[in-house]
Design a protein around this motif. Structure first.
Motif, PDB file in Angstrom:
ATOM      1  N   LEU A 140      11.548   1.785   2.806  1.00 62.88           N
ATOM      2  CA  LEU A 140      10.400   1.063   3.376  1.00 62.88           C
ATOM      3  C   LEU A 140      10.813  -0.331   3.840  1.00 62.88           C
ATOM      4  N   GLU A 159       1.220   4.429  -2.605  1.00 66.68           N
ATOM      5  CA  GLU A 159       1.073   5.834  -2.210  1.00 66.68           C
ATOM      6  C   GLU A 159       2.275   6.671  -2.658  1.00 66.68           C
ATOM      7  N   VAL A 160       3.463   6.118  -2.410  1.00 63.39           N
ATOM      8  CA  VAL A 160       4.686   6.846  -2.784  1.00 63.39           C
ATOM      9  C   VAL A 160       4.729   7.053  -4.304  1.00 63.39           C
ATOM     10  N   ARG A 204       0.832  -1.201   0.000  1.00 57.16           N
ATOM     11  CA  ARG A 204       0.000   0.000   0.000  1.00 57.16           C
ATOM     12  C   ARG A 204       0.874   1.261   0.000  1.00 57.16           C
ATOM     13  N   ARG A 205       1.915   1.250   0.819  1.00 62.09           N
ATOM     14  CA  ARG A 205       2.812   2.417   0.906  1.00 62.09           C
ATOM     15  C   ARG A 205       3.538   2.637  -0.440  1.00 62.09           C
TER      16      ARG A 205
END
Lengths: 394, 486
Positions: free
Chosen positions: B405, B358-359, B354-355
């Motif tokens: 991450l 988003e990034v 998910r991150r």
């Protein structure tokens, strides 16, 4: 009072390593305290002690000022079940790691042995055939170098190729490169079912088990002078799956299926105070190695499926003319070493009684020794950690 | 005569004239490996035919203080085999003999230039195979696999290269030929074999490799499951592992990766899938059957709307074709892309995916995800168009953020491609100065003069001969502006 005085106590009667008494003993409570101890112990010769189950493996230390005992460096720091990993302090008894809920650290070791000691000795048992050894299951490690620097290598993920795989270098280094304080291990699910197949059969028949597609977790041999050799196979999996495979192997070997292991399973073949030798060789050479070892009067056990065997005999082998057995042990080691070399492997004397030990070349010839000395020189230039206990007098 | 000319003359005498290249056009052929945006033309290329040739080259380098870099098939993706401008490139692709296949010992002895898949082909008639299978196994060499400790889909169950190499002959940076390990396990002494595998050419050159052969499983079953989202597919992956099943492989592809694969090879994955999982089970038939039912049920439970089972080898190959072609296929939907390689704990998959999304959105680039879900080894493909000003930079920013991450979630900056030159600057984000210093103690033991593949893995070299732990503060090379700390 200096840090050394605060952290150490005078050694007692039990604080002896292979006949060499220590002067001081310290049991640090965490990594930081252990680092402070090692910093303060500059100039002292150090031996590390875990559960003590293998403290008599290897030659005696050349000098011994301080025993660092890991008995308080214990506990499971993390068990990430979903990731199949655990982070443990080095002094944690293996018994605790054999009981993780639903999962296991698949290393055979005595209950009293510690995680750090098992790594330092690269000890392994029958299930190495399926799961590998400490070197394969260790994915991260914290070590205090002899100069007191705290360092980490690897991490908490199974797949990781960032930087040198130093965990492998520390595995089997017998405490000569520093003090292990924390280990990260890969875990395996506890199988739903496991059964054994036992058979009176020559070691040669182990090849039949390997050639079949049985996915055995262990394939062990047991042989002694004057007795019929035995094979035992461990199968793990679903209840129906193991039953089917066990029946097939029992038929193949003319053996019997049983729910329990034979009494000799994972038991060292040498009596307390006896001579214990680790023999390795290429798989096809296992029968010849077993035959040679039994011929010297040894009892032989080990993994016919991975080519790692253990030979043991009492201090004075049967029929020994010399009262103390010295000559006979030396001759046996010579014969076994020649056989292991022919088999493409090595014979290492793990333990021997005082009096015999001094007469033996415990490690034998080691390829790459010059490089190993250079590694030791980099990590421990003053040669303070387990001096004289490792290969080539390292 | 310059130093390099003299070296070339000496090596021509040792190896024969055809085995030493100095022509600039010929040298150019070797200017990069699989990571083509780093290019360096080597001063000299050698094509040794024997281990003795390799030793002769390295000895000559050692005596003249010349850097050397070893290179196999050149498929590496981290610039590990990027040449040194003033150095010698040692190409091992002519050392390509399978010396011995010994099924009774479960071993094969091969030269470093042997192609990975050829080992399996040589062992299959005996009922064995070589388990580590990088996606590039049709072209990558065993020597390169050893250097990078590279693995592939089946490493989840069987471990990667380091678990399958039992012996090596290596030429150390002083030109000595040394044997580490052999056909038998547990050689006494320090596990230098374990330290060498994955050392990316910084400890020497492997000239002979003894590998473990694995018994072919009785049964292999492969299923493909289509999910609406990567979250669902990730949850199914965790559920499979939590149930105590260790598949031979669990691979995941997201919608963008599926789109690319469809465009390239028409693999016919379930229409409208936001993610697919490929799960392969192998082992004894009864075990596989029981696990297969369990895996199918868990996939359904976690939202799989379509599950397909490969009925035969052909269908199995079709399922894998989409996955194996994904990297190249992305080239059809984007002019340029960066292949990232990072690892996270498996349980962090949903949040990290998910991150990443988003990034990527924040920076206006697309990311296709295709990866080894079972062991958390991500391969995000960051898509961009170099012709659009600023896009390449934004793609690099996203690519770097993905590594951060991975580190943040307790993972690693590389799971199989290696550090090479590409990620050396990220090493201090994952390891402390003391950790890196400790690795370099090993480097100093093998290569005190730092001539083996210099500039790779470590952002700043250690000065060998320093006593460990006695130097604090700025590194001498940094203090004198010779090297940069990232």
């Amino acid at each position: 009072m200096g840090v050394l005085d605060e952290l150490t106590r005078p050694a007692g009667a039990a604080d002896v390593v292979c006949g060499v008494p220590a002067r001081l003993v310290a049991a640090p409570r965490d990594t930081a305290e252990a680092a402070a101890l090692i910093r303060a112990a500059r100039g002292l010769a150090v031996v590390i002690r875990g559960g003590g189950t293998k403290l008599d493996w290897g030659p005696p230390p050349r000098e011994l000022d301080l025993i660092i005992d890991t008995r308080w460096l214990t506990g499971v720091v993390e068990h990430a079940a979903g990731d199949l990993i655990t982070v443990v302090r080095a002094g944690t008894p293996m018994a605790e790691l054999h009981g993780l809920p639903g999962q296991q650290l698949a290393l055979d070791a005595p209950a009293a042995a510690t995680a750090g000691g098992t790594v330092a000795a690269n000890a392994s048992g029958p299930r190495r055939l399926r799961y590998g050894t400490a070197r394969d299951l260790l994915i991260g490690i914290t070590v205090i170098r002899p100069d007191a620097t705290i360092t980490r290598a690897g991490g908490k993920v199974v797949k990781n190729v960032a930087g040198y795989d130093l965990g492998k270098l520390y595995t089997g280094a017998f405490g000569t490169l520093g003090l292990i304080t924390e280990c990260v291990f890969r875990l395996h699910p506890v199988p739903a079912a496991s059964v054994f197949v036992r058979a009176v059969a020559p070691p040669l028949h182990a090849a039949k088990v390997l050639a079949g597609r049985f996915a055995a977790s262990a394939c062990e041999v047991n042989a002694a002078p004057g007795a019929e050799p035995e094979l035992a196979v461990l199968l793990e999996g679903t209840p129906a799956g193991v039953a089917e495979r066990a029946a097939a192997i029992a038929e193949l070997l003319g053996g019997e299926v049983s729910s329990g292991a034979p009494p000799w399973w994972d038991v060292p073949p040498w009596p307390t105070g006896g001579v214990g030798i680790k023999l390795t060789g290429a798989l096809s050479q296992v029968p010849a190695l077993v035959a040679t070892a039994v011929g010297t009067g040894a009892t032989v056990r080990g993994s016919a499926g991975s080519g790692v065997l253990y030979a043991g005999f009492p201090a004075a082998p049967p029929g020994a003319p010399a009262a103390d057995g010295t000559v006979e042990a030396g001759r046996a080691v010579e014969l076994l070493r020649a056989a292991a070399t022919r088999a493409g492997g090595h014979a290492v004397v793990l333990t021997a009684p005082a009096g015999v030990r001094e007469t033996l070349d415990m490690w034998g010839p080691v390829p790459g020794l010059a490089l190993m000395r250079r590694v030791k020189e980099q990590f421990d230039p003053e040669r303070r950690f387990a001096p004289g206990r490792f290969v080539g007098g390292i | 005569m310059t130093g390099i000319d003299a070296l070339a003359a000496r090596l021509r005498a040792d190896l024969g004239p055809d085995r030493v290249l100095t022509d600039r056009q010929q040298l150019r052929t070797y200017e990069c490996d699989g990571l083509a945006h780093y290019k360096v033309i080597p001063a000299l290329v050698t094509l040794p035919a024997t281990a003795a040739h390799v030793a002769a080259v390295v000895r000559a380098c050692a005596e003249t203080g010349t850097p050397f870099v070893a290179r196999g098939s050149g498929t590496g993706l981290s610039g590990g085999a990027l040449p040194h401008a003033d150095g010698v490139l040692i190409v091992t692709s002519q050392l390509r003999e399978i010396l011995d296949v010994r099924p009774d010992d479960e071993r094969a002895v091969v030269q470093p230039g042997v192609i990975n898949l050829q080992v399996t082909k040589a062992a299959t008639p005996y009922g064995y195979y070589y388990a580590p299978d990088p996606s590039s196994q049709q072209i990558c060499s065993i020597g390169g696999n050893v250097a990078e400790n590279s693995g592939g889909a089946h490493c989840l169950k069987y471990g990667f290269t380091t678990n399958h190499v039992t012996g090596l002959e290596v030429v150390t940076p002083d030109g000595e030929r040394v044997r580490l390990g052999g056909a038998a396990p547990d050689a006494p002494g320090y596990d230098l074999l374990g330290a060498f595998v994955g050392s990316e050419g910084t400890l020497g050159v492997a000239t002979e490799v003894t590998v473990k052969l694995t018994r072919l499983p009785e049964t292999v079953r492969t299923l493909l499951a289509g999910f609406a989202s990567t979250d669902q597919a990730g949850a199914a992956t965790s559920a499979i592992i939590a149930a105590g099943v260790v598949p031979a492989a669990i691979e995941m592809m997201d919608a963008l990766a599926i789109e690319a694969a469809e465009a390239a090879v028409k693999c016919g994955y379930p229409a409208g899938a936001g993610a697919v999982l490929i799960v392969e089970l192998d082992g004894p038939a009864a075990e596989v059957a029981a696990q297969f039912d369990e895996v199918s049920a868990l996939c359904a439970e976690h939202g799989a709307f379509e599950t397909r089972v490969a009925a035969d080898d052909e269908e199995r190959a079709l399922i894998w074709r989409g996955r194996k072609s994904a990297f190249a296929a992305v080239g059809r939907i984007s002019p340029d892309y960066i292949v990232q390689d990072g690892v996270i704990p498996r349980t962090a998959l949903p949040v990290v995916l998910r991150r990443i999304g988003e990034v990527a959105a924040e920076h206006g680039v697309r990311v296709a995800n295709v990866f080894h879900a079972g062991d958390g080894n991500l391969h995000p493909l960051v898509l961009f168009d170099d012709a659009v000003p600023g896009q390449a930079t934004r793609a690099e920013t996203v690519s770097a953020a993905i590594l951060d991450l991975c580190i943040e979630h307790g993972g690693s900056i590389t799971g199989e491609h290696g550090v090479g030159i590409d990620k050396a600057k990220y090493m201090p984000r994952m390891f402390s100065a003391d950790d890196l210093d400790t690795m370099q103690l090993v480097r100093c033991a093998f290569d005190p003069d730092g001539i083996a593949n210099p500039g790779k893995v470590f952002p700043t070299p250690r000065l060998c001969g320093e006593r460990p732990g006695r130097h604090r503060g700025a590194h001498p090379l940094h203090a004198t502006d010779v090297a940069e700390i990232f």
